[in-house]
Design a protein around this motif. Structure first.
Motif, mmCIF file in Angstrom:
data_model
loop_
_atom_site.group_PDB
_atom_site.id
_atom_site.type_symbol
_atom_site.label_atom_id
_atom_site.label_comp_id
_atom_site.label_asym_id
_atom_site.label_seq_id
_atom_site.Cartn_x
_atom_site.Cartn_y
_atom_site.Cartn_z
ATOM 1 N N ALA A 70 0.850 -1.190 0.000
ATOM 2 C CA ALA A 70 0.000 0.000 0.000
ATOM 3 C C ALA A 70 0.878 1.230 0.000
ATOM 4 C CB ALA A 70 -0.908 0.024 1.223
ATOM 5 N N SER A 71 0.399 2.271 -0.621
ATOM 6 C CA SER A 71 1.050 3.569 -0.531
ATOM 7 C C SER A 71 0.646 4.204 0.789
ATOM 8 C CB SER A 71 0.601 4.472 -1.685
ATOM 9 O OG SER A 71 1.007 5.807 -1.436
ATOM 10 N N VAL A 72 1.582 4.842 1.467
ATOM 11 C CA VAL A 72 1.249 5.516 2.717
ATOM 12 C C VAL A 72 0.362 6.735 2.480
ATOM 13 C CG1 VAL A 72 3.242 4.683 3.999
ATOM 14 C CG2 VAL A 72 3.407 6.833 2.734
ATOM 15 N N ARG A 73 0.178 7.091 1.219
ATOM 16 C CA ARG A 73 -0.722 8.196 0.878
ATOM 17 C C ARG A 73 -2.171 7.743 0.706
ATOM 18 N NH1 ARG A 73 1.234 12.982 -1.731
ATOM 19 N NH2 ARG A 73 3.433 13.197 -1.276
ATOM 20 N N ASP A 74 -2.407 6.438 0.671
ATOM 21 C CA ASP A 74 -3.742 5.886 0.471
ATOM 22 C C ASP A 74 -4.373 5.600 1.833
ATOM 23 O OD1 ASP A 74 -5.995 4.303 -0.044
ATOM 24 O OD2 ASP A 74 -5.015 3.208 -1.683
ATOM 25 N N GLU A 75 -5.126 6.569 2.348
ATOM 26 C CA GLU A 75 -5.672 6.452 3.704
ATOM 27 C C GLU A 75 -6.516 5.209 3.908
ATOM 28 O OE1 GLU A 75 -7.355 9.895 5.628
ATOM 29 O OE2 GLU A 75 -6.139 11.203 4.358
ATOM 30 N N ALA A 76 -7.335 4.857 2.942
ATOM 31 C CA ALA A 76 -8.201 3.686 3.092
ATOM 32 C C ALA A 76 -7.372 2.413 3.243
ATOM 33 C CB ALA A 76 -9.155 3.565 1.907
ATOM 34 N N ARG A 77 -6.335 2.256 2.434
ATOM 35 C CA ARG A 77 -5.477 1.056 2.526
ATOM 36 C C ARG A 77 -4.701 1.043 3.841
ATOM 37 N NH1 ARG A 77 -5.415 -3.526 0.642
ATOM 38 N NH2 ARG A 77 -3.224 -3.661 0.151
ATOM 39 N N ILE A 78 -4.239 2.208 4.276
ATOM 40 C CA ILE A 78 -3.493 2.266 5.530
ATOM 41 C C ILE A 78 -4.417 1.943 6.703
ATOM 42 C CG2 ILE A 78 -2.186 3.779 7.082
ATOM 43 C CD1 ILE A 78 -0.683 2.777 4.533
ATOM 44 N N GLU A 79 -5.645 2.425 6.665
ATOM 45 C CA GLU A 79 -6.602 2.059 7.711
ATOM 46 C C GLU A 79 -6.833 0.550 7.730
ATOM 47 O OE1 GLU A 79 -10.122 4.438 7.366
ATOM 48 O OE2 GLU A 79 -9.030 6.282 7.844
ATOM 49 N N ASP A 80 -6.937 -0.065 6.558
ATOM 50 C CA ASP A 80 -7.079 -1.522 6.478
ATOM 51 C C ASP A 80 -5.863 -2.217 7.091
ATOM 52 O OD1 ASP A 80 -9.504 -1.239 5.153
ATOM 53 O OD2 ASP A 80 -8.657 -1.653 3.160
ATOM 54 N N MET A 81 -4.687 -1.699 6.761
ATOM 55 C CA MET A 81 -3.448 -2.286 7.269
ATOM 56 C C MET A 81 -3.396 -2.200 8.794
ATOM 57 S SD MET A 81 0.457 -1.183 6.367
ATOM 58 C CE MET A 81 0.356 0.420 7.172
ATOM 59 N N VAL A 82 -3.701 -1.038 9.334
ATOM 60 C CA VAL A 82 -3.661 -0.853 10.781
ATOM 61 C C VAL A 82 -4.711 -1.729 11.462
ATOM 62 C CG1 VAL A 82 -4.012 0.825 12.641
ATOM 63 C CG2 VAL A 82 -2.651 1.448 10.634
ATOM 64 N N ALA A 83 -5.872 -1.844 10.867
ATOM 65 C CA ALA A 83 -6.928 -2.683 11.439
ATOM 66 C C ALA A 83 -6.472 -4.130 11.573
ATOM 67 C CB ALA A 83 -8.188 -2.594 10.584
ATOM 68 N N ARG A 84 -5.661 -4.603 10.632
ATOM 69 C CA ARG A 84 -5.165 -5.992 10.686
ATOM 70 C C ARG A 84 -4.232 -6.217 11.859
ATOM 71 N NH1 ARG A 84 -3.360 -8.484 5.033
ATOM 72 N NH2 ARG A 84 -3.205 -10.305 6.376
ATOM 73 N N ALA A 85 -3.596 -5.151 12.347
ATOM 74 C CA ALA A 85 -2.581 -5.312 13.378
ATOM 75 C C ALA A 85 -2.996 -4.795 14.760
ATOM 76 C CB ALA A 85 -1.307 -4.588 12.936
ATOM 77 N N MET A 86 -4.115 -4.113 14.866
ATOM 78 C CA MET A 86 -4.489 -3.434 16.110
ATOM 79 C C MET A 86 -4.670 -4.348 17.317
ATOM 80 S SD MET A 86 -4.386 -0.223 16.060
ATOM 81 C CE MET A 86 -5.285 0.156 17.558
ATOM 82 N N ASP A 87 -5.177 -5.537 17.124
ATOM 83 C CA ASP A 87 -5.504 -6.387 18.256
ATOM 84 C C ASP A 87 -4.292 -6.979 18.967
ATOM 85 O OD1 ASP A 87 -8.187 -5.936 17.939
ATOM 86 O OD2 ASP A 87 -8.481 -7.668 16.631
ATOM 87 N N ALA A 88 -3.131 -6.849 18.407
ATOM 88 C CA ALA A 88 -1.975 -7.533 18.980
ATOM 89 C C ALA A 88 -0.949 -6.604 19.621
ATOM 90 C CB ALA A 88 -1.307 -8.378 17.898
ATOM 91 N N GLY A 89 -1.254 -5.343 19.793
ATOM 92 C CA GLY A 89 -0.296 -4.420 20.398
ATOM 93 C C GLY A 89 0.707 -3.950 19.373
ATOM 94 N N VAL A 90 0.404 -2.887 18.715
ATOM 95 C CA VAL A 90 1.168 -2.452 17.557
ATOM 96 C C VAL A 90 2.264 -1.459 17.917
ATOM 97 C CG1 VAL A 90 0.977 -1.239 15.339
ATOM 98 C CG2 VAL A 90 -0.828 -2.778 16.083
ATOM 99 N N VAL A 91 3.399 -1.640 17.286
ATOM 100 C CA VAL A 91 4.481 -0.667 17.294
ATOM 101 C C VAL A 91 4.505 -0.105 15.885
ATOM 102 C CG1 VAL A 91 6.985 -0.366 17.464
ATOM 103 C CG2 VAL A 91 5.825 -2.021 18.930
ATOM 104 N N TRP A 92 4.646 1.189 15.732
ATOM 105 C CA TRP A 92 4.615 1.808 14.396
ATOM 106 C C TRP A 92 5.988 2.358 14.075
ATOM 107 C CZ3 TRP A 92 0.511 2.510 10.964
ATOM 108 C CH2 TRP A 92 0.752 3.364 9.892
ATOM 109 N N LEU A 93 6.534 2.001 12.927
ATOM 110 C CA LEU A 93 7.807 2.547 12.473
ATOM 111 C C LEU A 93 7.641 2.997 11.042
ATOM 112 C CD1 LEU A 93 10.772 3.120 12.991
ATOM 113 C CD2 LEU A 93 11.270 0.782 12.285
ATOM 114 N N ASP A 94 7.728 4.293 10.802
ATOM 115 C CA ASP A 94 7.498 4.869 9.486
ATOM 116 C C ASP A 94 8.820 5.179 8.815
ATOM 117 O OD1 ASP A 94 6.627 6.171 7.247
ATOM 118 O OD2 ASP A 94 5.798 7.883 8.301
ATOM 119 N N CYS A 95 9.164 4.394 7.816
ATOM 120 C CA CYS A 95 10.386 4.624 7.048
ATOM 121 C C CYS A 95 10.073 5.094 5.646
ATOM 122 C CB CYS A 95 11.229 3.349 6.992
ATOM 123 S SG CYS A 95 11.791 2.829 8.611
#
Length: 125
Positions: A70-95
């Motif tokens: 996903a492009s980090v500019r595509d808010e809908a895809r990024i929301e989908d991505m974050v939703a997949r990881a939210m339940d497990a305690g997420v660490v975010w690293l933006d490179c």
């Protein structure tokens, strides 16, 4: 003071890290190192083949990873991505970043607006 790697592993082991721009460069390096510390990695890159390649590297080294193109500019895809990881305690690293004519490489400093993971801020390393 204890071993830094051991301390990092105790804090990050078993958690999920979303690493954007992880298909190459610093993002790839960060994803591989976090995986060595026991972090499960969601490998994000704009290029699906690159994301899959890094996820496979992590798996071959004994870690857990999934690729998410996903492009980090595509808010809908990024929301989908974050939703997949939210339940497990997420660490975010933006490179991820972008090349801007006349300015060179510019980090992308945008927070997710609304939806799953809105409280996560992309912190450019």
């Amino acid at each position: 003071m204890g071993n830094v790697a051991e301390e990092a592993a105790s804090m990050l082991g078993g958690r999920i890290a979303i690493v954007t721009g992880a298909g190459g460069g610093l993002g790839r390096s960060h994803a591989l190192q976090l995986a060595r510390l026991g972090t499960k990695i969601l490998v994000n890159d704009i290029g699906v083949a690159l994301a899959k390649q890094v996820a496979r590297e992590i798996e071959l080294a004994g870690g857990e990873a999934i690729a998410f193109a996903a492009s980090v500019r595509d808010e809908a895809r990024i929301e989908d991505m974050v939703a997949r990881a939210m339940d497990a305690g997420v660490v975010w690293l933006d490179c991820a970043g972008e090349v801007v004519p006349d300015y060179g490489f510019m980090p992308m400093e945008r927070e997710l607006a609304g939806g799953p993971g809105a409280e996560l801020k992309a912190a450019n390393s």
